[in-house]
Enzyme design. Sequence first.
Site, PDB file in Angstrom:
ATOM      1  N   ASN A   1      -4.944   8.751   1.713  1.00  0.00           N
ATOM      2  CA  ASN A   1      -5.367   8.131   2.979  1.00  0.00           C
ATOM      3  C   ASN A   1      -5.793   9.165   4.012  1.00  0.00           C
ATOM      4  OD1 ASN A   1      -5.117   5.436   2.446  1.00  0.00           O
ATOM      5  ND2 ASN A   1      -3.222   5.131   3.585  1.00  0.00           N
ATOM      6  N   GLU A   2      -4.821  10.008   4.418  1.00  0.00           N
ATOM      7  CA  GLU A   2      -5.150  10.929   5.513  1.00  0.00           C
ATOM      8  C   GLU A   2      -4.102  11.991   5.729  1.00  0.00           C
ATOM      9  OE1 GLU A   2      -2.430   8.614   6.270  1.00  0.00           O
ATOM     10  OE2 GLU A   2      -3.968   7.332   7.117  1.00  0.00           O
TER      11      GLU A   2
ATOM     12  N   ASP B   1      -2.824  13.373  21.705  1.00  0.00           N
ATOM     13  CA  ASP B   1      -1.646  13.023  20.886  1.00  0.00           C
ATOM     14  C   ASP B   1      -1.763  13.558  19.464  1.00  0.00           C
ATOM     15  OD1 ASP B   1      -0.657  11.737  23.025  1.00  0.00           O
ATOM     16  OD2 ASP B   1      -0.550   9.735  22.121  1.00  0.00           O
TER      17      ASP B   1
ATOM     18  N   ASP C   1       0.840  -1.213   0.000  1.00  0.00           N
ATOM     19  CA  ASP C   1       0.000   0.000   0.000  1.00  0.00           C
ATOM     20  C   ASP C   1       0.867   1.251   0.000  1.00  0.00           C
ATOM     21  OD1 ASP C   1      -2.499  -1.231  -0.005  1.00  0.00           O
ATOM     22  OD2 ASP C   1      -2.425  -1.565   2.158  1.00  0.00           O
ATOM     23  N   GLY C   2       1.998   1.191   0.700  1.00  0.00           N
ATOM     24  CA  GLY C   2       2.904   2.339   0.744  1.00  0.00           C
ATOM     25  C   GLY C   2       3.427   2.683  -0.648  1.00  0.00           C
TER      26      GLY C   2
ATOM     27  N   ALA D   1      -5.803   9.554  21.119  1.00  0.00           N
ATOM     28  CA  ALA D   1      -5.566   9.682  22.567  1.00  0.00           C
ATOM     29  C   ALA D   1      -5.865  11.078  23.098  1.00  0.00           C
ATOM     30  CB  ALA D   1      -4.115   9.294  22.897  1.00  0.00           C
TER      31      ALA D   1
ATOM     32  N   ARG E   1      -7.062  18.467  23.089  1.00  0.00           N
ATOM     33  CA  ARG E   1      -5.760  18.214  23.702  1.00  0.00           C
ATOM     34  C   ARG E   1      -5.536  16.709  23.672  1.00  0.00           C
ATOM     35  NH1 ARG E   1      -7.625  22.593  26.433  1.00  0.00           N
ATOM     36  NH2 ARG E   1      -6.124  24.259  26.844  1.00  0.00           N
TER      37      ARG E   1
HETATM   38  P1  NAD Z   1       3.621   1.208   6.951  1.00  0.00           P
HETATM   39  O1  NAD Z   1       4.667   0.423   6.251  1.00  0.00           O
HETATM   40  O2  NAD Z   1       3.839   1.605   8.390  1.00  0.00           O
HETATM   41  O3  NAD Z   1       2.229   0.431   6.772  1.00  0.00           O
HETATM   42  C1  NAD Z   1       1.113   0.654   7.520  1.00  0.00           C
HETATM   43  C2  NAD Z   1       0.045  -0.404   7.226  1.00  0.00           C
HETATM   44  O4  NAD Z   1      -1.121   0.292   6.762  1.00  0.00           O
HETATM   45  C3  NAD Z   1       0.380  -1.438   6.157  1.00  0.00           C
HETATM   46  O5  NAD Z   1      -0.026  -2.700   6.627  1.00  0.00           O
HETATM   47  C4  NAD Z   1      -0.482  -1.008   4.958  1.00  0.00           C
HETATM   48  O6  NAD Z   1      -0.849  -2.126   4.159  1.00  0.00           O
HETATM   49  C5  NAD Z   1      -1.678  -0.436   5.677  1.00  0.00           C
HETATM   50  N1  NAD Z   1      -2.467   0.502   4.878  1.00  0.00           N
HETATM   51  C6  NAD Z   1      -2.057   1.597   4.173  1.00  0.00           C
HETATM   52  N2  NAD Z   1      -3.105   2.179   3.577  1.00  0.00           N
HETATM   53  C7  NAD Z   1      -4.201   1.442   3.922  1.00  0.00           C
HETATM   54  C8  NAD Z   1      -5.575   1.575   3.640  1.00  0.00           C
HETATM   55  N3  NAD Z   1      -6.053   2.576   2.931  1.00  0.00           N
HETATM   56  N4  NAD Z   1      -6.425   0.645   4.171  1.00  0.00           N
HETATM   57  C9  NAD Z   1      -5.976  -0.362   4.937  1.00  0.00           C
HETATM   58  N5  NAD Z   1      -4.676  -0.527   5.247  1.00  0.00           N
HETATM   59  C10 NAD Z   1      -3.803   0.380   4.748  1.00  0.00           C
HETATM   60  O7  NAD Z   1       3.363   2.563   6.146  1.00  0.00           O
HETATM   61  P2  NAD Z   1       3.076   2.762   4.630  1.00  0.00           P
HETATM   62  O8  NAD Z   1       3.037   1.450   3.916  1.00  0.00           O
HETATM   63  O9  NAD Z   1       3.997   3.807   4.180  1.00  0.00           O
HETATM   64  O10 NAD Z   1       1.595   3.332   4.681  1.00  0.00           O
HETATM   65  C11 NAD Z   1       1.357   4.635   5.148  1.00  0.00           C
HETATM   66  C12 NAD Z   1       0.073   4.537   5.925  1.00  0.00           C
HETATM   67  O11 NAD Z   1       0.302   3.869   7.143  1.00  0.00           O
HETATM   68  C13 NAD Z   1      -0.466   5.882   6.348  1.00  0.00           C
HETATM   69  O12 NAD Z   1      -1.213   6.495   5.339  1.00  0.00           O
HETATM   70  C14 NAD Z   1      -1.298   5.485   7.561  1.00  0.00           C
HETATM   71  O13 NAD Z   1      -2.670   5.300   7.223  1.00  0.00           O
HETATM   72  C15 NAD Z   1      -0.784   4.140   7.977  1.00  0.00           C
HETATM   73  N6  NAD Z   1      -0.399   4.201   9.384  1.00  0.00           N
HETATM   74  C16 NAD Z   1      -1.107   3.446  10.249  1.00  0.00           C
HETATM   75  C17 NAD Z   1      -0.854   3.503  11.592  1.00  0.00           C
HETATM   76  C18 NAD Z   1      -1.673   2.658  12.511  1.00  0.00           C
HETATM   77  O14 NAD Z   1      -2.493   1.863  12.014  1.00  0.00           O
HETATM   78  N7  NAD Z   1      -1.512   2.788  13.811  1.00  0.00           N
HETATM   79  C19 NAD Z   1       0.156   4.335  12.086  1.00  0.00           C
HETATM   80  C20 NAD Z   1       0.865   5.109  11.180  1.00  0.00           C
HETATM   81  C21 NAD Z   1       0.566   5.038   9.817  1.00  0.00           C
END
Ligand code: NAD
Length: 266
Positions: free
Chosen positions: A124-125, A153, A50-51, A188, A151
């Site tokens: 994504n976001e 994270d 996905d990244g 949080a 207030r």
């Molecule tokens: P990464 O390698 O840390 O992967 C994060 C995970 O998110 C992977 O398993 C990926 O398959 C999954 N993912 C990404 N987009 C998705 C979607 N639209 N629906 C379901 N799963 C999805 O980071 P990356 O691959 O560079 O992906 C960046 C994304 O990681 C950011 O856009 C963010 O949404 C996500 N992320 C998630 C968390 C969390 O779940 N706690 C924390 C930080 C970032």
Amino acid sequence: MKIATVLRNDDYTREVEQALKEKVGAASNTCSFVEGPNDEPDMVISIGGDGTLLEAVHQYGFKPAYVGIHTGHLGFYADWRPEELDRFVHILLEEQQPYIAEYPTVACKITTRNGETHDKWALNELVLRNNSLSTLVACVYINGTELETFRGDGLIVSSPSGSTAYNKAVNGAIVHPSIEAIQLSEIASINNQAYRTINSSLVLPKHHEVELIVMNPQIMVGLDREQGVWNDVCSITCRVGSEKIRFARYKKLTFWSRVRNSFITG
Ligand code: NAD
């Protein structure tokens, strides 16, 4: 048809790309592989996770149609496994028009205290966090109405297809991408006798706007994969983006099958 590829940086992914190029080259003289955004590809094939797909959309933007081949664990955006390469190439070269799924984006405007504005977007976001372990403080306005002083994270403003990513990890709702909306979710939050937040995710329709007035001098802003430290940000405004990312779908895999495959059946 002009095709570009975006790859995860590993040997297996490069092997899959090589095999794809050989199979397409052997079967077609109407498809050609091109190198970068200036070549204006019709299709971008992301090979990786996905990244990698997120990287591809930021590199190539809104014009091409995207297809994902996942070379790691199952991806949310990618439809194809490397073992299906022959079938994929066959379907691609039959030149049947694929179904185009259009996914809404989050459009963001970051305004600094000296009045500079920066237009950004995310598939994504957008994530807003303080740039240290101390609390993020931000006043939240929805369509000009003050909702709360947050207030905690951090705050996430996700698109429908991003609702299954970071947003889901903080218990946000999953939103079908046919719904043109953005979702504001908390990371949080502090809720006690002194401080109060809504403590629920909010789903905003098209043309509604969330404005985050930033109180911290330095913050971290994440836009999909990209993250940066920003100084002196005054506000961040988010709404549903006017442009969508287009996915070429050759398989009948619904959004809800993707949800099941990613989170339930594995
Ligand atoms: P990464 O390698 O840390 O992967 C994060 C995970 O998110 C992977 O398993 C990926 O398959 C999954 N993912 C990404 N987009 C998705 C979607 N639209 N629906 C379901 N799963 C999805 O980071 P990356 O691959 O560079 O992906 C960046 C994304 O990681 C950011 O856009 C963010 O949404 C996500 N992320 C998630 C968390 C969390 O779940 N706690 C924390 C930080 C970032």
